[in-house]
Write a protein that holds these residues in place. Sequence first.
Motif, PDB file in Angstrom:
ATOM      1  N   LYS A 251       0.829  -1.198   0.000  1.00 22.96           N
ATOM      2  CA  LYS A 251       0.000   0.000   0.000  1.00 22.96           C
ATOM      3  C   LYS A 251       0.869   1.255   0.000  1.00 22.96           C
ATOM      4  O   LYS A 251       1.944   1.283   0.591  1.00 22.96           O
ATOM      5  CB  LYS A 251      -0.909   0.020   1.236  1.00 22.96           C
ATOM      6  CG  LYS A 251      -1.937  -1.110   1.287  1.00 22.96           C
ATOM      7  CD  LYS A 251      -3.039  -0.883   0.254  1.00 22.96           C
ATOM      8  CE  LYS A 251      -4.151  -1.906   0.398  1.00 22.96           C
ATOM      9  NZ  LYS A 251      -5.288  -1.613  -0.512  1.00 22.96           N
ATOM     10  N   GLU A 252       0.380   2.303  -0.665  1.00 27.62           N
ATOM     11  CA  GLU A 252       1.081   3.591  -0.682  1.00 27.62           C
ATOM     12  C   GLU A 252       0.148   4.677  -0.168  1.00 27.62           C
ATOM     13  O   GLU A 252      -1.004   4.772  -0.592  1.00 27.62           O
ATOM     14  CB  GLU A 252       1.548   3.935  -2.101  1.00 27.62           C
ATOM     15  CG  GLU A 252       2.675   3.051  -2.612  1.00 27.62           C
ATOM     16  CD  GLU A 252       3.234   3.538  -3.943  1.00 27.62           C
ATOM     17  OE1 GLU A 252       2.954   4.702  -4.320  1.00 27.62           O
ATOM     18  OE2 GLU A 252       3.933   2.752  -4.603  1.00 27.62           O
ATOM     19  N   TYR A 253       0.669   5.478   0.746  1.00 30.36           N
ATOM     20  CA  TYR A 253      -0.107   6.577   1.295  1.00 30.36           C
ATOM     21  C   TYR A 253       0.733   7.855   1.302  1.00 30.36           C
ATOM     22  O   TYR A 253       1.964   7.795   1.334  1.00 30.36           O
ATOM     23  CB  TYR A 253      -0.577   6.244   2.721  1.00 30.36           C
ATOM     24  CG  TYR A 253      -1.537   5.077   2.755  1.00 30.36           C
ATOM     25  CD1 TYR A 253      -2.834   5.199   2.257  1.00 30.36           C
ATOM     26  CD2 TYR A 253      -1.152   3.828   3.264  1.00 30.36           C
ATOM     27  CE1 TYR A 253      -3.713   4.118   2.266  1.00 30.36           C
ATOM     28  CE2 TYR A 253      -2.023   2.756   3.278  1.00 30.36           C
ATOM     29  CZ  TYR A 253      -3.295   2.906   2.776  1.00 30.36           C
ATOM     30  OH  TYR A 253      -4.162   1.841   2.773  1.00 30.36           O
ATOM     31  N   THR A 254       0.051   8.999   1.284  1.00 30.71           N
ATOM     32  CA  THR A 254       0.754  10.280   1.319  1.00 30.71           C
ATOM     33  C   THR A 254       1.309  10.526   2.720  1.00 30.71           C
ATOM     34  O   THR A 254       0.895   9.887   3.697  1.00 30.71           O
ATOM     35  CB  THR A 254      -0.188  11.429   0.946  1.00 30.71           C
ATOM     36  OG1 THR A 254      -1.202  11.540   1.967  1.00 30.71           O
ATOM     37  CG2 THR A 254      -0.840  11.185  -0.407  1.00 30.71           C
ATOM     38  N   LEU A 255       2.223  11.446   2.811  1.00 26.05           N
ATOM     39  CA  LEU A 255       2.786  11.831   4.097  1.00 26.05           C
ATOM     40  C   LEU A 255       1.683  12.278   5.050  1.00 26.05           C
ATOM     41  O   LEU A 255       1.662  11.901   6.226  1.00 26.05           O
ATOM     42  CB  LEU A 255       3.815  12.959   3.903  1.00 26.05           C
ATOM     43  CG  LEU A 255       4.495  13.494   5.157  1.00 26.05           C
ATOM     44  CD1 LEU A 255       5.317  12.385   5.828  1.00 26.05           C
ATOM     45  CD2 LEU A 255       5.390  14.689   4.827  1.00 26.05           C
ATOM     46  N   GLU A 256       0.746  13.054   4.533  1.00 20.62           N
ATOM     47  CA  GLU A 256      -0.364  13.544   5.356  1.00 20.62           C
ATOM     48  C   GLU A 256      -1.221  12.387   5.871  1.00 20.62           C
ATOM     49  O   GLU A 256      -1.630  12.373   7.040  1.00 20.62           O
ATOM     50  CB  GLU A 256      -1.230  14.506   4.536  1.00 20.62           C
ATOM     51  CG  GLU A 256      -2.359  15.139   5.341  1.00 20.62           C
ATOM     52  CD  GLU A 256      -3.190  16.103   4.506  1.00 20.62           C
ATOM     53  OE1 GLU A 256      -4.088  16.753   5.080  1.00 20.62           O
ATOM     54  OE2 GLU A 256      -2.955  16.197   3.282  1.00 20.62           O
TER      55      GLU A 256
END
Length: 331
Positions: A251-256
């Motif tokens: 999974k990839e998520y933004t820093l926020e």
Amino acid sequence: MAEKLIYPYEIKNVTEEEDKVVKKYYKDYIRPFIRVGPHGYFSMAGFGDHAADIYNLEVRPDDIWVVSFSRSGTTWLQELAWLVANDLAYDGAESTSLTKRYAFIEYPTQASEIRKGEPSVNSHHRATFDDFRNLHTLTSPRFIKTHLPLSLLPPKLLDTAKVLYIARDPRDVAVSFHFMHKLFRYFDEGVTFEEFWELFKKDLLLHMPIFPHIEEAWAKRDHQNMMFLFYEEMQKNLRSVIDKVSKFLGKEYTLEQKEKLAEYLSFENMKKSSGFKFGKSDNKDNEVTFMRKGKSGNWINYFNTDKMKEEVDEYFEKHMKNSDLRFPEIN
């Protein structure tokens, strides 16, 4: 249907003397307690009845298993893994209890033989809704929790599914495990930590011995389907652990998004959550509660006699001297 595997481990009763000692504390059991396999993992007789059933469970490629010795940060890791795998579905996490989202496979094998009921905190909180008996009926992807060591789980587990294992300094586990035994009514309220420690060091408690349990997973830490984590690591740098688990689960998520997840998963936030707020009282100083203190190194406040300090030092050094396993230090 796959051919059922023959259970490869010896299951034997503890000695009569050990059983007599243990039944002073685990009072709701009639049959002798057992030890399983070469490490002699301690359990109720009920596990012996179903050890082969659990060993032969079907494992699916999209399963996510969270494995640990009890009181090692299991709940924390469960919530993290579920949210990462489910696209940060906070509404789903808040509306459906963790005990509904994860099947706790061996839980019924620990049931009282006298009260004829599975251990529970109270009538409003179930430890699990699903277990080994109906695991095959659950829709994929399945989320599965267990406190069994890897050797007692299906042999194709690691080659088939994703496994997250969390370990914690056994000295801190001993303290938390003591209060868990009271919370789930395995032990009477009056059992002291000194008494509990006597059982702990002799491996006369559920799931013990703890070091082989951890070392089995540590030995597999480089397997592509294994994510080995430390409770202390989550305390020290939760954001880093979120990065690791996200990568592990593809999974990839933004820093926020990851910052928000770290805030959501902070120990204080989880402790406030209605999903984990149960125990003897909501008094912040009460020890008999599911989410206790979440601190590492707090064990030193409980091994508070010269004899106990000496014993725990000897116990820890004895089990660590031939291993490259090291628990992270938290200042």
